[in-house]
Design a protein around this motif. Structure first.
Motif, PDB file in Angstrom:
ATOM      1  N   ALA A   1      11.114  26.050  41.716  1.00 22.34           N
ATOM      2  CA  ALA A   1       9.850  26.242  40.993  1.00 22.34           C
ATOM      3  C   ALA A   1       9.172  24.912  40.724  1.00 22.34           C
ATOM      4  O   ALA A   1       7.941  24.793  40.816  1.00 22.34           O
ATOM      5  CB  ALA A   1      10.119  26.972  39.675  1.00 22.34           C
ATOM      6  N   GLU A   2       9.964  23.883  40.385  1.00 20.88           N
ATOM      7  CA  GLU A   2       9.405  22.552  40.131  1.00 20.88           C
ATOM      8  C   GLU A   2       8.837  21.940  41.402  1.00 20.88           C
ATOM      9  O   GLU A   2       7.737  21.377  41.407  1.00 20.88           O
ATOM     10  CB  GLU A   2      10.495  21.613  39.600  1.00 20.88           C
ATOM     11  N   LEU A   3       9.594  22.032  42.488  1.00 14.81           N
ATOM     12  CA  LEU A   3       9.269  21.290  43.705  1.00 14.81           C
ATOM     13  C   LEU A   3       8.402  22.061  44.680  1.00 14.81           C
ATOM     14  O   LEU A   3       7.825  21.476  45.597  1.00 14.81           O
ATOM     15  CB  LEU A   3      10.569  20.863  44.403  1.00 14.81           C
ATOM     16  N   GLY A   4       8.329  23.374  44.532  1.00 12.03           N
ATOM     17  CA  GLY A   4       7.533  24.169  45.468  1.00 12.03           C
ATOM     18  C   GLY A   4       8.181  24.320  46.823  1.00 12.03           C
ATOM     19  O   GLY A   4       7.530  24.658  47.811  1.00 12.03           O
ATOM     20  N   LYS A   5       9.500  24.062  46.894  1.00 10.87           N
ATOM     21  CA  LYS A   5      10.255  24.204  48.140  1.00 10.87           C
ATOM     22  C   LYS A   5      11.720  24.413  47.787  1.00 10.87           C
ATOM     23  O   LYS A   5      12.135  24.207  46.633  1.00 10.87           O
ATOM     24  CB  LYS A   5      10.096  22.972  49.035  1.00 10.87           C
ATOM     25  N   ALA A   6      12.507  24.827  48.773  1.00 10.02           N
ATOM     26  CA  ALA A   6      13.922  25.065  48.521  1.00 10.02           C
ATOM     27  C   ALA A   6      14.627  23.767  48.165  1.00 10.02           C
ATOM     28  O   ALA A   6      14.263  22.695  48.643  1.00 10.02           O
ATOM     29  CB  ALA A   6      14.573  25.704  49.744  1.00 10.02           C
ATOM     30  N   THR A   7      15.641  23.867  47.310  1.00 14.56           N
ATOM     31  CA  THR A   7      16.440  22.705  46.942  1.00 14.56           C
ATOM     32  C   THR A   7      17.875  22.907  47.425  1.00 14.56           C
ATOM     33  O   THR A   7      18.268  23.989  47.833  1.00 14.56           O
ATOM     34  CB  THR A   7      16.444  22.502  45.414  1.00 14.56           C
ATOM     35  N   GLY A   8      18.659  21.839  47.351  1.00 14.33           N
ATOM     36  CA  GLY A   8      20.054  21.910  47.749  1.00 14.33           C
ATOM     37  C   GLY A   8      20.283  21.991  49.248  1.00 14.33           C
ATOM     38  O   GLY A   8      21.408  22.232  49.703  1.00 14.33           O
ATOM     39  N   LYS A   9      19.237  21.728  50.032  1.00 13.72           N
ATOM     40  CA  LYS A   9      19.378  21.890  51.478  1.00 13.72           C
ATOM     41  C   LYS A   9      20.154  20.741  52.120  1.00 13.72           C
ATOM     42  O   LYS A   9      20.787  20.917  53.156  1.00 13.72           O
ATOM     43  CB  LYS A   9      18.007  22.037  52.139  1.00 13.72           C
ATOM     44  N   ASP A  10      20.095  19.559  51.511  1.00 17.06           N
ATOM     45  CA  ASP A  10      20.850  18.434  52.070  1.00 17.06           C
ATOM     46  C   ASP A  10      22.347  18.743  52.058  1.00 17.06           C
ATOM     47  O   ASP A  10      23.053  18.510  53.047  1.00 17.06           O
ATOM     48  CB  ASP A  10      20.578  17.151  51.275  1.00 17.06           C
ATOM     49  N   VAL A  11      22.821  19.260  50.930  1.00 14.48           N
ATOM     50  CA  VAL A  11      24.240  19.601  50.807  1.00 14.48           C
ATOM     51  C   VAL A  11      24.595  20.710  51.784  1.00 14.48           C
ATOM     52  O   VAL A  11      25.626  20.666  52.467  1.00 14.48           O
ATOM     53  CB  VAL A  11      24.570  20.025  49.362  1.00 14.48           C
TER      54      VAL A  11
ATOM     55  N   ASP B   1      10.902  27.098  54.636  1.00  8.86           N
ATOM     56  CA  ASP B   1       9.985  28.234  54.537  1.00  8.86           C
ATOM     57  C   ASP B   1       8.851  27.986  53.556  1.00  8.86           C
ATOM     58  O   ASP B   1       7.816  28.661  53.616  1.00  8.86           O
ATOM     59  CB  ASP B   1      10.744  29.497  54.102  1.00  8.86           C
ATOM     60  N   LEU B   2       9.054  27.041  52.624  1.00 13.37           N
ATOM     61  CA  LEU B   2       8.064  26.782  51.579  1.00 13.37           C
ATOM     62  C   LEU B   2       7.684  25.313  51.544  1.00 13.37           C
ATOM     63  O   LEU B   2       8.526  24.436  51.757  1.00 13.37           O
ATOM     64  CB  LEU B   2       8.607  27.171  50.201  1.00 13.37           C
TER      65      LEU B   2
END
Length: 313
Positions: A250-260, A108-109
């Motif tokens: 906030a750092e990356l400008g996109k969702a994190t943890g999506k691989d897991v 989404d981001l």
């Protein structure tokens, strides 16, 4: 005294700004060549995807390698470097648009803004990506930017191979497969490394080689720089996977943890965080070793390699 790291950051930002201006000139409503018309909505969507900031690392690599291998960075040579670098960035931006689609990574981001299919719609996003890819090759093939047909041909061939079935696109398919989309999978470490070298590494490695092509470098020099580019490309993907684990939205400008969340088997998951960090360090040393003999003129490329594994964005 200004540190080398500060000089690198300033130079990276300066190049990114210049590349952004170059890309903006490409993405107007004005037709070129045998184009009939440019639909306004499509141009707006392409501009939204491309002119959204970013480090512009791939263009930076092409421009810096051209500078490294040239006795003098003349105005004509600089224009050619920016021309080739911008074509690669168009391919990179198209890949991000398509990666973000619901059928791919479903994000989404992107860079802190709604992804293109969220800001517009899915069909427009697909078409904008298609158009960016076509524009990249149209630009590389245009003799107005470079009179040397051999250089244009090498650049077109290299970008097609880096971004196609045996490169970025093929790597994306392998990446989806390693999520288990096409049946149960248990990829080996070598399988994962091949995917990384294709999905992310190929375009980064090409960005390095493109500078050598523009500068008409001989084969021994190109071989050294290919080692640098190959190591850098794989390290970039491992660092990206590590950021997905310990970075913040906030750092990356996109969702994190999506691989897991998707059950994707990454190199980090397979060998562990510490071993993955050590692999990044090994690849950094390999990249730096490849630059031995180039002297201080290659310092920006050395800093680029360090940036890749130390970045937080």
């Amino acid at each position: 005294m200004v540190s080398q790291n500060s000089l690198f950051s300033e130079h990276l930002t300066q190049v990114a700004t210049e590349v952004e201006l170059y890309l903006a000139e490409l993405l107007t409503n004005n037709t070129t060549g045998r184009e009939v018309a440019r639909p306004r909505r499509l141009v707006e969507a392409m501009r939204y995807a491309v002119l959204a900031g970013g480090k512009r690392l791939r263009p930076f690599l092409t421009i810096e390698v051209t500078r490294l291998l040239s006795a003098e960075m003349s105005d004509d040579l600089k224009k050619q470097a920016f021309w080739a670098a911008s074509a690669t960035e168009l391919i990179h931006c198209y890949s991000l648009v398509h990666d973000d689609l619901p059928s791919m990574d479903d994000d989404d981001l992107r860079r802190g803004k709604p992804t293109l299919h969220k800001a517009y719609d899915e069909a427009t996003a697909i078409l904008a990506g298609d158009a960016l890819q076509a524009l990249a090759f149209a630009e590389l093939a245009d003799e107005r930017h470079c009179p040397d047909a051999h250089i244009r041909s090498e650049l077109v061939l290299g970008l097609a191979q880096a971004s196609g079935i045996g490169g970025m696109v093929g790597g994306q398919l392998l990446d989806l497969a390693q999520e288990g989309r096409y049946g149960a999978v248990d990829p080996s470490v070598d399988d994962i490394k091949i995917m990384q070298a294709m999905k992310t590494g190929a375009l980064i490695s090409y960005s390095v080689d493109a500078g050598a092509i523009i500068a008409s470098a001989d084969e021994p020099l190109r071989t050294k720089l290919r080692i640098y580019g190959d190591a850098l490309g794989v390290a970039f993907q491992i660092a990206d996977d590590l950021l997905d684990l310990d970075g913040t939205a906030a750092e990356l400008g996109k969702a994190t943890g999506k691989d897991v969340a998707r059950g994707k088997i990454t190199l980090v998951e397979r060998i562990g965080v510490e071993a993955a960090r050590n692999e990044c360090k090994r690849l950094l040393e390999q990249a730096l070793d490849a630059l031995d003999g180039f002297g201080s003129k290659a310092d920006m490329l050395r800093d680029a390699a360090r940036f890749v594994i130390e970045r937080r964005v």
